[in-house]
Design an enzyme around this catalytic site. Structure first.
Site, PDB file in Angstrom:
ATOM      1  N   ASP A   1       0.498   0.692  25.071  1.00 58.96           N
ATOM      2  CA  ASP A   1       1.594   1.989  24.157  1.00 58.96           C
ATOM      3  C   ASP A   1       0.333   3.299  24.790  1.00 58.96           C
TER       4      ASP A   1
ATOM      5  N   TRP B   1       8.138  -1.668   3.146  1.00 60.55           N
ATOM      6  CA  TRP B   1       7.816  -0.123   3.187  1.00 60.55           C
ATOM      7  C   TRP B   1       8.622   0.723   2.806  1.00 60.55           C
TER       8      TRP B   1
ATOM      9  N   GLU C   1       5.313 -10.559   6.938  1.00 61.87           N
ATOM     10  CA  GLU C   1       6.543 -10.866   6.409  1.00 61.87           C
ATOM     11  C   GLU C   1       7.017 -10.182   4.842  1.00 61.87           C
TER      12      GLU C   1
ATOM     13  N   ASP D   1       0.930  -1.404   0.022  1.00 60.50           N
ATOM     14  CA  ASP D   1       0.013  -0.060  -0.011  1.00 60.50           C
ATOM     15  C   ASP D   1       0.932   1.307   0.032  1.00 60.50           C
TER      16      ASP D   1
ATOM     17  N   ARG E   1      -3.529  -1.371 -16.119  1.00 58.12           N
ATOM     18  CA  ARG E   1      -4.461   0.257 -16.233  1.00 58.12           C
ATOM     19  C   ARG E   1      -3.917   1.728 -16.236  1.00 58.12           C
TER      20      ARG E   1
ATOM     21  N   CYS F   1       5.060   2.624  -4.194  1.00 54.23           N
ATOM     22  CA  CYS F   1       6.345   2.659  -5.021  1.00 54.23           C
ATOM     23  C   CYS F   1       5.660   3.211  -6.511  1.00 54.23           C
TER      24      CYS F   1
HETATM   25  N1  LIG Z   1       6.885  -6.901   3.048  1.00 52.13           N
HETATM   26  C1  LIG Z   1       5.384  -6.640   3.733  1.00 52.13           C
HETATM   27  N2  LIG Z   1       5.835  -4.827   4.146  1.00 52.13           N
HETATM   28  C2  LIG Z   1       4.515  -4.232   4.716  1.00 52.13           C
HETATM   29  C3  LIG Z   1       3.273  -5.002   4.843  1.00 52.13           C
HETATM   30  C4  LIG Z   1       3.633  -6.586   4.299  1.00 52.13           C
HETATM   31  O1  LIG Z   1       1.486  -7.100   4.567  1.00 52.13           O
HETATM   32  N3  LIG Z   1       4.621  -6.649   3.738  1.00 52.13           N
HETATM   33  N4  LIG Z   1       2.070  -4.089   5.708  1.00 52.13           N
HETATM   34  C5  LIG Z   1       2.604  -2.764   5.116  1.00 52.13           C
HETATM   35  C6  LIG Z   1       0.799  -2.692   5.981  1.00 52.13           C
HETATM   36  S1  LIG Z   1      -0.454  -2.771   5.572  1.00 52.13           S
HETATM   37  C7  LIG Z   1       1.252  -1.788   7.170  1.00 52.13           C
HETATM   38  S2  LIG Z   1      -0.502  -1.837   8.372  1.00 52.13           S
HETATM   39  C8  LIG Z   1       2.447  -2.223   7.587  1.00 52.13           C
HETATM   40  C9  LIG Z   1       3.068  -2.323   9.517  1.00 52.13           C
HETATM   41  O2  LIG Z   1       3.963  -2.205   9.235  1.00 52.13           O
HETATM   42  P1  LIG Z   1       4.806  -2.352  10.494  1.00 52.13           P
HETATM   43  O3  LIG Z   1       4.278  -1.173  11.517  1.00 52.13           O
HETATM   44  O4  LIG Z   1       6.706  -2.104  10.709  1.00 52.13           O
HETATM   45  O5  LIG Z   1       4.449  -3.735  11.069  1.00 52.13           O
HETATM   46  P2  LIG Z   1       5.130  -4.973  11.613  1.00 52.13           P
HETATM   47  O6  LIG Z   1       6.208  -5.058  10.553  1.00 52.13           O
HETATM   48  O7  LIG Z   1       4.710  -6.149  12.248  1.00 52.13           O
HETATM   49  O8  LIG Z   1       5.640  -4.488  13.143  1.00 52.13           O
HETATM   50  C10 LIG Z   1       5.816  -3.949  13.591  1.00 52.13           C
HETATM   51  C11 LIG Z   1       6.390  -3.544  14.915  1.00 52.13           C
HETATM   52  O9  LIG Z   1       5.302  -3.285  16.361  1.00 52.13           O
HETATM   53  C12 LIG Z   1       5.672  -3.894  17.072  1.00 52.13           C
HETATM   54  N5  LIG Z   1       4.896  -4.224  18.289  1.00 52.13           N
HETATM   55  C13 LIG Z   1       3.929  -5.469  18.294  1.00 52.13           C
HETATM   56  N6  LIG Z   1       3.314  -5.311  19.385  1.00 52.13           N
HETATM   57  C14 LIG Z   1       3.279  -4.086  19.044  1.00 52.13           C
HETATM   58  C15 LIG Z   1       2.780  -3.719  21.164  1.00 52.13           C
HETATM   59  O10 LIG Z   1       1.835  -3.887  21.267  1.00 52.13           O
HETATM   60  N7  LIG Z   1       3.442  -2.410  20.566  1.00 52.13           N
HETATM   61  C16 LIG Z   1       4.287  -1.921  20.527  1.00 52.13           C
HETATM   62  N8  LIG Z   1       5.287  -0.322  20.887  1.00 52.13           N
HETATM   63  N9  LIG Z   1       5.059  -2.523  19.290  1.00 52.13           N
HETATM   64  C17 LIG Z   1       4.357  -3.840  18.865  1.00 52.13           C
HETATM   65  C18 LIG Z   1       6.153  -5.742  16.318  1.00 52.13           C
HETATM   66  O11 LIG Z   1       7.150  -6.363  17.363  1.00 52.13           O
HETATM   67  C19 LIG Z   1       7.009  -5.564  15.196  1.00 52.13           C
HETATM   68  O12 LIG Z   1       8.072  -5.286  15.128  1.00 52.13           O
HETATM   69  O13 LIG Z   1       3.473  -2.896   6.598  1.00 52.13           O
HETATM   70  C20 LIG Z   1       3.556  -2.285   5.428  1.00 52.13           C
HETATM   71  N10 LIG Z   1       4.313  -3.083   5.066  1.00 52.13           N
HETATM   72  N1  LIG Z   2      -7.046 -10.559  11.353  1.00 48.56           N
HETATM   73  C1  LIG Z   2      -5.987  -9.645  10.829  1.00 48.56           C
HETATM   74  N2  LIG Z   2      -6.879  -8.630  10.001  1.00 48.56           N
HETATM   75  C2  LIG Z   2      -5.654  -7.425   9.172  1.00 48.56           C
HETATM   76  C3  LIG Z   2      -4.574  -7.441   9.558  1.00 48.56           C
HETATM   77  C4  LIG Z   2      -3.735  -7.844  10.491  1.00 48.56           C
HETATM   78  O1  LIG Z   2      -2.794  -8.138  10.903  1.00 48.56           O
HETATM   79  N3  LIG Z   2      -4.558  -9.455  10.742  1.00 48.56           N
HETATM   80  N4  LIG Z   2      -3.868  -6.041   9.207  1.00 48.56           N
HETATM   81  C5  LIG Z   2      -4.841  -4.918   8.446  1.00 48.56           C
HETATM   82  C6  LIG Z   2      -4.086  -4.227   7.822  1.00 48.56           C
HETATM   83  S1  LIG Z   2      -3.479  -2.995   8.639  1.00 48.56           S
HETATM   84  C7  LIG Z   2      -4.708  -3.914   6.702  1.00 48.56           C
HETATM   85  S2  LIG Z   2      -3.809  -2.717   5.881  1.00 48.56           S
HETATM   86  C8  LIG Z   2      -5.492  -5.003   6.183  1.00 48.56           C
HETATM   87  C9  LIG Z   2      -4.842  -5.134   4.403  1.00 48.56           C
HETATM   88  O2  LIG Z   2      -5.907  -5.410   3.618  1.00 48.56           O
HETATM   89  P1  LIG Z   2      -6.321  -5.784   2.506  1.00 48.56           P
HETATM   90  O3  LIG Z   2      -5.261  -4.566   2.028  1.00 48.56           O
HETATM   91  O4  LIG Z   2      -7.516  -5.503   1.413  1.00 48.56           O
HETATM   92  O5  LIG Z   2      -4.644  -7.194   2.367  1.00 48.56           O
HETATM   93  P2  LIG Z   2      -5.746  -8.987   1.718  1.00 48.56           P
HETATM   94  O6  LIG Z   2      -6.871  -8.821   2.328  1.00 48.56           O
HETATM   95  O7  LIG Z   2      -4.388  -9.935   1.234  1.00 48.56           O
HETATM   96  O8  LIG Z   2      -6.236  -8.988   0.208  1.00 48.56           O
HETATM   97  C10 LIG Z   2      -6.219  -8.134  -0.877  1.00 48.56           C
HETATM   98  C11 LIG Z   2      -6.192  -9.255  -1.870  1.00 48.56           C
HETATM   99  O9  LIG Z   2      -6.119  -8.168  -2.777  1.00 48.56           O
HETATM  100  C12 LIG Z   2      -5.796  -9.342  -4.964  1.00 48.56           C
HETATM  101  N5  LIG Z   2      -4.987  -8.039  -5.447  1.00 48.56           N
HETATM  102  C13 LIG Z   2      -4.278  -7.997  -5.275  1.00 48.56           C
HETATM  103  N6  LIG Z   2      -3.735  -7.083  -6.912  1.00 48.56           N
HETATM  104  C14 LIG Z   2      -4.799  -6.552  -7.342  1.00 48.56           C
HETATM  105  C15 LIG Z   2      -5.897  -5.762  -8.276  1.00 48.56           C
HETATM  106  O10 LIG Z   2      -5.358  -5.312  -8.813  1.00 48.56           O
HETATM  107  N7  LIG Z   2      -6.922  -6.740  -8.453  1.00 48.56           N
HETATM  108  C16 LIG Z   2      -7.800  -6.629  -7.837  1.00 48.56           C
HETATM  109  N8  LIG Z   2      -9.697  -6.609  -7.566  1.00 48.56           N
HETATM  110  N9  LIG Z   2      -7.651  -7.299  -6.623  1.00 48.56           N
HETATM  111  C17 LIG Z   2      -5.929  -7.485  -6.009  1.00 48.56           C
HETATM  112  C18 LIG Z   2      -4.674 -10.329  -3.422  1.00 48.56           C
HETATM  113  O11 LIG Z   2      -5.119 -11.389  -4.243  1.00 48.56           O
HETATM  114  C19 LIG Z   2      -5.490  -9.886  -1.902  1.00 48.56           C
HETATM  115  O12 LIG Z   2      -6.383 -11.532  -2.081  1.00 48.56           O
HETATM  116  O13 LIG Z   2      -5.656  -6.170   7.215  1.00 48.56           O
HETATM  117  C20 LIG Z   2      -6.185  -5.694   8.232  1.00 48.56           C
HETATM  118  N10 LIG Z   2      -6.633  -6.771   8.841  1.00 48.56           N
HETATM  119  S1  SF4 Z   3       7.646  -1.540  -1.266  1.00 50.00           S
HETATM  120 FE1  SF4 Z   3       7.899  -2.778  -2.500  1.00 50.00          FE
HETATM  121  S2  SF4 Z   3       5.646  -4.192  -2.480  1.00 50.00           S
HETATM  122 FE2  SF4 Z   3       5.940  -2.115  -2.076  1.00 50.00          FE
HETATM  123  S3  SF4 Z   3       4.740  -1.187  -3.130  1.00 50.00           S
HETATM  124 FE3  SF4 Z   3       7.567  -0.340  -2.905  1.00 50.00          FE
HETATM  125  S4  SF4 Z   3       7.568  -1.377  -4.616  1.00 50.00           S
HETATM  126 FE4  SF4 Z   3       6.011  -2.542  -4.346  1.00 50.00          FE
HETATM  127 MO   LIG Z   4      -2.410  -2.199   6.753  1.00 46.35          MO
END
Ligand SMILES: Nc1nc2c(c(=O)[nH]1)N[C@H]1C(S)=C(S)[C@@H](COP(=O)(O)OP(=O)(O)OC[C@H]3O[C@@H](n4cnc5c(=O)[nH]c(N)nc54)[C@H](O)[C@@H]3O)O[C@H]1N2
Ligand SMILES: Nc1nc2c(c(=O)[nH]1)N[C@H]1C(S)=C(S)[C@@H](COP(=O)(O)OP(=O)(O)OC[C@H]3O[C@@H](n4cnc5c(=O)[nH]c(N)nc54)[C@H](O)[C@@H]3O)O[C@H]1N2
Ligand code: SF4
Ligand SMILES: [Mo]
Length: 740
Positions: free
Chosen positions: A227, A185, A608, A23, A473, A26
């Site tokens: 927190d 990120w 991850e 999300d 797109r 880049c």
């Molecule tokens: N590769 C990759 N990158 C991503 C994503 C992904 O799915 N894959 N998802 C993106 C999205 S949508 C999001 S929201 C962000 C999330 O991004 P981050 O906030 O960086 O999430 P995590 O990598 O889970 O790291 C969260 C950190 O919070 C710590 N933590 C856990 N519980 C607590 C708590 O209660 N208090 C405090 N202070 N720390 C705690 C954990 O130990 C961990 O080190 O990452 C984004 N980047």
């Molecule tokens: N239990 C639990 N729930 C969570 C979280 C958690 O840590 N635990 N994290 C929360 C957070 S921080 C976030 S940001 C949200 C993320 O929630 P979402 O951003 O909705 O992520 P996903 O549920 O993995 O769904 C993304 C789906 O989009 C599909 N997709 C990818 N590209 C495209 C496209 O171009 N077009 C279409 N139509 N589909 C596509 C992928 O195949 C995938 O199945 O989830 C939240 N929900």
């Molecule tokens: S950090 Fe990686 S997956 Fe996320 S938008 Fe940038 S290139 Fe794409």
């Molecule tokens: Mo997120």
């Protein structure tokens, strides 16, 4: 169906694309050969060329994947059996419209719910809400309710905007559990690295030694879920020691006296007791933050997923304000809207839905903070300051509450929701209480999934529509009205067979439902022309001249307009929360503690590096980097429970259990277990129910009863709940290859 793409047929083509694999979006360059994505190459601007991770470069493996959905599918057999008939797009859309019409006739328009996070479908141009508003349904939910979307809504309570941290110019970065890395990120990681090299201090608050903690000026190894208590302690130190910006507080804040009284309830010893961090380090962190020449607390999902989430987020807002970091260089920018661009909120037509229907929004009464109810209260103030009534920052400012929506879907309580459309969201795994979501989906008259792969959620649908992807797109990415940057994204490849955009889906459905006149654009490019109209340029002009458009920032804009709150000031004590019947001041609410039976504090939601959320487990080049899910524990805890590295374990909570391998990590806080988010096993499709959706998904571990939801928003608690680890065999039905 109208084709929304200019077909790119033969030859090599290079374009700028905004990556939507995660999300952060880049901007990259994409190369196609004969209409198919060939490779991703670095940006040609030195400023952003290192903003790419290995998921981004894996885009050709995702976009050209053999499992990409190519044609519309209609369910055969029972829901969830995963048996399908291929049908034409026209037939699918006709039948979906027909079924939706009968649900609405029987139960009213509010019986339609939609879930989308909008990131990966590259926004829907607000068309999902536009459609729903014209139909009369307020029940739109999103994964952003657990992410930056709800944070935006809570930030608005205090100063009427969601700020963006000026990491490039700051002197101090506070990471509340936020952990950007080289492959997570990446742009934020690169900015923090650059700041660190310039000499900026970093304070990391995290129960484990995260990658960011390893290099931090100060690491507070906090007990998970506490927190808000820590930040109450920081605020008290800052007030007691007079480290706040007295002029700003006097001129621009209300409620400072009440806030001072509230934080007096949190002396350092008490805060140390709750958080497990020693009092000196808490005070030192507060001093570093408050005395820095520009300091930022970037958004973090951690406080989006705690029992006192509203207080945790509000305290970050309060700290930003009282330390004088709002809308200043090196602080937190309140960017405002791009003047040359029509926002999603404008396209969403929130005045088209009647106030009576808005008030039916699930969550409106009980957990109102990110629903229409608060948006209605903020409306005149948004209009006064930003010129628009319904600004929707990060898509999170007028959502329904997911828990209440799934309850209505499953049990008809308080009224039936019987049609569900999910777009680019793997709903089953993406909220708390997966078993309830499952029941909810099974109880629908119509489920539509707009997807690029057959996910467990799509398996529960009646119709699965194949989506296009970012290389296929045209788009101008805005920053979800969070920042005001506009970024070009060009189609370089052709979508497979009948795959199409969500823009097309809503347009074609609206035309069938009888309000096609409000969906007058015949292509995405026409719609982009409309959105760019305020700057008197078409999409074609934009594409010719602009790669990225970032207006020069203006600071301290509130001096002219005031803040977009009822008082026009920063509301340290929130009049909106008071009016909604909640405590107007922040507080700490203890989460359930470990017991003899469940002796560990579990925190779930690990992201991850190789995957975005629930995605990409089917992409070989990425899955090989992380073949199986892992629980992380401190070596002493692991040994006490009888585990060696890589053993399989079952993690049990009072609500459910999941399986993963155990990893022993010296950097973990003792007594804690760290659990990943989003695991299912696409390779088991056909052999294991819903491709293993219930085997390792963190959503199985938590429920969303009232005692486990944040009061004001109804946010579930993922950070620190009781659990236990039990040795076990690998989960049934998983082959050795599956498990790596
Ligand atoms: N590769 C990759 N990158 C991503 C994503 C992904 O799915 N894959 N998802 C993106 C999205 S949508 C999001 S929201 C962000 C999330 O991004 P981050 O906030 O960086 O999430 P995590 O990598 O889970 O790291 C969260 C950190 O919070 C710590 N933590 C856990 N519980 C607590 C708590 O209660 N208090 C405090 N202070 N720390 C705690 C954990 O130990 C961990 O080190 O990452 C984004 N980047
Ligand atoms: N239990 C639990 N729930 C969570 C979280 C958690 O840590 N635990 N994290 C929360 C957070 S921080 C976030 S940001 C949200 C993320 O929630 P979402 O951003 O909705 O992520 P996903 O549920 O993995 O769904 C993304 C789906 O989009 C599909 N997709 C990818 N590209 C495209 C496209 O171009 N077009 C279409 N139509 N589909 C596509 C992928 O195949 C995938 O199945 O989830 C939240 N929900
Ligand atoms: S950090 Fe990686 S997956 Fe996320 S938008 Fe940038 S290139 Fe794409
Ligand atoms: Mo997120």
């Amino acid at each position: 169906m109208n084709t929304t793409h200019e077909p790119t047929s033969t030859g090599t083509r290079t374009g700028y694309c905004v990556c939507t694999i995660c999300d952060i979006g880049c901007q990259l360059r994409a190369v196609s050969v004969n209409g198919q994505l060939e490779k991703i190459v670095a940006h040609d601007s030195p400023a952003v060329k290192s903003n790419v991770c290995f998921k981004g470069t894996a885009a050709p493996h995702i976009h050209n994947h053999a499992d990409r959905l190519r044609v519309p599918l209609k369910r055969k057999g029972e829901r969830g059996e995963d048996r399908w008939e291929e049908i034409s797009y026209e037939q699918a859309m006709d039948e979906i419209a027909e079924r939706l019409r009968s649900v609405v006739a029987e139960h009213g328009p509010e019986a339609l719910a939609v879930s989308t996070s909008g990131w990966n479908t590259q926004t829907t141009h607000g068309f999902d809400r536009r459609f729903m508003n014209l139909l009369g349904s307020p029940n739109w939910i999103s994964g952003v309710s657990l992410c930056a979307g709800n944070t935006a809504a809570v930030n608005r309570l205090t100063y009427g905007w969601m700020p963006f941290p000026d990491i490039a110019n700051t002197d101090c970065v506070v990471l509340l559990g936020h952990n950007p890395r080289k492959h997570s990120w990446t742009p934020i990681f690169n900015m923090i690295e650059a700041a660190r090299k310039r000499g900026a201090k970093t304070i990391v608050v995290d129960p484990r030694v995260s990658e960011q903690a390893e290099h931090a000026t100060l690491h507070l190894q906090i007990r998970a879920g506490t927190d808000a208590a820590l930040l109450l302690g920081w605020t008290k130190v800052i007030i007691d020691e007079g480290l706040y910006d007295k002029d700003f507080v006097r001129d621009w804040c209300i409620g400072f006296g009440e806030l001072s009284e509230r934080v007096d309830e949190y002396p350092l010893e008490r805060v140390a007791d709750i958080t497990g961090v020693d009092p000196e380090s808490i005070a030192e962190a507060a001093r570093i933050y408050a005395t820095a020449d520009g300091a930022v607390i970037p958004w973090t999902p951690i406080t989006d997923q705690q029992l006192d989430s509203t207080s945790g987020i509000r305290l970050q807002s309060i700290l930003r304000a009282i330390t004088g970091n709002l809308d200043v260089v090196g602080g937190e920018m309140l960017s405002g809207l791009h003047p040359g661009w029509r926002t999603e909120a404008e396209l969403q037509l929130h005045d088209a839905i009647s106030p009576e229907q808005r008030a039916k929004q699930l969550g409106y009464d009980k957990h109102p903070v990110y629903t229409y109810r608060t948006a209605e209260m903020l409306r005149p103030h948004m209009e006064r300051v930003h010129g628009q009534p319904w600004i929707d920052q990060v898509m999170g400012c007028h959502m329904a509450n997911p828990t209440e929506v799934f309850r209505a879907m499953a049990d008809g309580d308080p009224y039936p929701v019987k049609a569900f459309i999910t777009l680019g969201n793997n709903t089953l795994l993406s909220y708390p209480n997966q078993h309830q979501i499952h029941r909810a989906l099974l109880n629908q008259d119509l489920v539509v999934a707009h997807e690029i792969f057959m996910t467990p959620t799509a398996m529960l649908a009646d119709y699965v529509l194949p989506g296009d992807v970012f290389s296929e797109r045209n788009h101008v990415a805005d920053s979800w009205a969070w920042g005001n940057r506009l970024t070009l994204s060009e189609a370089v490849a052709n979508p497979p067979e009948q795959a199409s955009s969500t823009f097309q889906f809503w347009t074609d459905l609206a035309r069938r439902m009888g309000f096609g006149e409000h969906f007058e654009w015949n292509s995405i490019e026409e719609l982009l022309d409309h959105r760019l109209e305020p700057s008197s340029r078409s999409f074609a002009d934009f594409r010719k001249t602009t790669v990225m458009d970032l207006p020069v920032p203006k600071y301290r804009k509130y001096r002219k307009t005031g803040f977009a709150t009822p008082s026009g000031k920063v509301e340290l004590s929130s009049s909106l929360l008071a009016e909604l019947g909640f405590d107007p001041l922040p507080y700490h609410r203890p989460a359930p503690s470990p017991t003899d039976e469940y002796p560990y504090l579990v925190f779930s939601g690990v992201r991850e590096d190789p995957f975005f959320q629930t995605g990409q487990r089917n992409v070989g080049v990425l899955r090989r980097r992380s073949p199986a899910p892992r629980f992380f524990v401190h070596p002493e805890d692991g040994e006490r429970e009888g585990f060696v590295e890589d053993d399989w374990a079952r993690l049990e909570t009072p609500h459910g259990h999941v399986y993963a391998r155990v990893s022993l990590q010296a950097g973990m806080r003792r007594g804690h277990v760290r659990v990943p988010h989003g695991w299912w096993y696409p390779e088991t499709r056909g052999n294991v129910e819903l491709a293993g959706a219930f085997v390792s998904s963190d959503a199985v571990l938590t429920v969303d009863t009232d005692d486990l939801l944040d009061h004001e928003q109804g946010i579930p608690h993922f950070k620190g709940y009781p659990g236990r680890l039990v040795p076990c065999d690998p989960p049934a039905g998983m082959s050795a290859t599956t498990l790596g």
